[in-house]
Design an enzyme around this catalytic site. Structure first.
Site: not given
Length: 127
Positions: A43-44, A107, A113
């Site tokens: 995850d960024i 979301q 995801h």
């Protein structure tokens, strides 16, 4: 920079998502797993020492719109989450799998995801 809650409030279903563009190779990303059904990547904006995403290659807008025929794909994604968690060294002490669904579920990308989060003690209930 907008918070995750603000992003979720402004996100709308439909159209080409960042995840679709990553899967197609239009946006560069480093995969920690890839097979014919899904990808996984860090995850960024990690929320824990280990935080990665598992993203099915077949787009499903959100979990509440999944169909019975998506069962094999969703099960596969969960097993990939387990395997990558083990490879990252968090399976022994445990981890959390989160699927955000819709605006109230926070979301922000309407391509289902799984967030897999671990590497520290997580609190309950999540806020």
């Amino acid at each position: 920079m907008a918070s995750e809650e603000e992003k979720a409030q402004s996100a709308v279903p439909g159209g080409d998502t960042i995840f679709s563009r990553i899967i197609r190779g239009d946006v560069p990303a480093t995969f920690i797993h890839e097979d014919d059904k899904c990808i996984a990547m860090d995850d960024i904006n990690p929320q824990a020492p280990v935080h990665f995403l598992v993203i099915p290659k077949t787009p499903i807008q959100k979990l509440s719109l999944a169909q019975n025929w998506n069962a094999e794909l969703l099960g596969h994604c969960l097993l990939v989450a387990k395997d990558v968690a083990k490879n990252k060294g968090i399976s022994e002490d445990g981890f959390r799998v989160v699927i955000n669904d819709g605006r109230h579920g926070c979301q922000s990308v309407y391509h289902l995801h799984l967030h897999v989060i671990g590497g520290r003690q997580l609190g309950w209930p999540p806020c």
